[in-house]
Design a protein around this motif. Sequence first.
Motif, PDB file in Angstrom:
ATOM      1  N   PHE A 193      19.381  14.108 -49.222  1.00  0.00           N
ATOM      2  CA  PHE A 193      19.236  12.750 -48.692  1.00  0.00           C
ATOM      3  C   PHE A 193      18.877  12.822 -47.200  1.00  0.00           C
ATOM      4  N   ILE A 196      19.987   9.716 -45.040  1.00  0.00           N
ATOM      5  CA  ILE A 196      21.334   9.170 -45.171  1.00  0.00           C
ATOM      6  C   ILE A 196      21.996   9.078 -43.791  1.00  0.00           C
ATOM      7  N   ASP A 228      26.201  13.616 -56.348  1.00  0.00           N
ATOM      8  CA  ASP A 228      26.163  12.462 -57.256  1.00  0.00           C
ATOM      9  C   ASP A 228      26.905  11.272 -56.655  1.00  0.00           C
ATOM     10  N   TRP A 229      28.063  11.537 -56.059  1.00  0.00           N
ATOM     11  CA  TRP A 229      28.885  10.468 -55.486  1.00  0.00           C
ATOM     12  C   TRP A 229      28.147   9.782 -54.327  1.00  0.00           C
ATOM     13  N   LYS A 231      24.978   9.637 -53.889  1.00  0.00           N
ATOM     14  CA  LYS A 231      23.859   8.883 -54.463  1.00  0.00           C
ATOM     15  C   LYS A 231      24.325   7.514 -54.952  1.00  0.00           C
ATOM     16  N   LEU A 232      25.502   7.469 -55.576  1.00  0.00           N
ATOM     17  CA  LEU A 232      26.051   6.198 -56.054  1.00  0.00           C
ATOM     18  C   LEU A 232      26.466   5.297 -54.894  1.00  0.00           C
ATOM     19  N   MET A 234      25.164   5.169 -51.977  1.00  0.00           N
ATOM     20  CA  MET A 234      23.938   4.614 -51.393  1.00  0.00           C
ATOM     21  C   MET A 234      23.332   3.552 -52.307  1.00  0.00           C
ATOM     22  N   ALA A 235      23.351   3.796 -53.622  1.00  0.00           N
ATOM     23  CA  ALA A 235      22.760   2.838 -54.559  1.00  0.00           C
ATOM     24  C   ALA A 235      23.524   1.515 -54.558  1.00  0.00           C
ATOM     25  N   ASP A 236      24.854   1.580 -54.412  1.00  0.00           N
ATOM     26  CA  ASP A 236      25.683   0.372 -54.408  1.00  0.00           C
ATOM     27  C   ASP A 236      25.907  -0.173 -53.000  1.00  0.00           C
ATOM     28  N   ASP A 237      25.220   0.429 -52.029  1.00  0.00           N
ATOM     29  CA  ASP A 237      25.291  -0.028 -50.636  1.00  0.00           C
ATOM     30  C   ASP A 237      26.728  -0.073 -50.126  1.00  0.00           C
TER      31      ASP A 237
END
Length: 281
Positions: A193, A196, A228-229, A231-232, A234-237
């Motif tokens: 990332f 990030i 993975d965590w 990534k989640l 970031m996806a859920d802001d």
Amino acid sequence: MKFEGTAAYVATDDLKLAVNAAITLQRPLLVKGEPGTGKTMLAEQLAESFGTRLITWHIKFTTKAHQGLYEYDAVSRLRDSQLGVEGVHEVSNYIKKGKLWEAFETDERVILLIDEIDKADIEFPNDLLQELDRMEFFVYETGETIKARQRPIIVITSNNEKELPDAFLRRCFFHYIAFPDRETLQKIVDVHFPRIKSTLVSEALNIFFDVRSLPGLKKKPSTSELVDWLKLLMADDIGEAVLRERDPTKAIPPLAGALVKNEQDVQLLERLAFMSRRGNR
């Protein structure tokens, strides 16, 4: 051929030294370490770095050593002989080449990954001693000897589920991939990332190492689970403020299903949260 890592794989100096030593000695590189520390990815990135092909042999509990060489289908040949099928007298039509045979017959120097060797029977490594040492094997059904045209670079991974035989270990160059420290994890995260926020990574790493350090944890979260965590998150802001100001009396961190993978560890976190709530009364 020297391995210096790749843009997609953060290799420590010790790991690079081990890879290059195994190549120089022409011995298989036996890599151990926690699940999720990049053992399998190492072979993939070796192939990427050297611009060559990766041949992967995934080992299961039922895998036998001879399957890596070849398998002779005597049942199909008998059936075809009864049916009068053309070519039944050609034994080679009923031989299925294994991953070692595939690696031996290539004109280029390939990477051969024998993945999770400790899953197989204890005799499995010993059954491959001669083939890996001499780079050849004999096909009894056809009477031919298969020799490696180019010695493959062999990477063997193990999750330490069982001890490997001494005779096998003597023929390998060994390296243990220790769990990355905070600085190395930061570099790994930056690879995955690049955009990030550093503050989010910092707070996430605090929680990640807190969870890993819990006494009694059945399965510690790995590097791949941290990725993975994040990534989640970031996806859920979910920003760093949510992680920093997280109520310690709540059961588990947000989206922690990416980190905690069994009910025993979830219950451990819930008990710790309960004790924290009682202590705050």
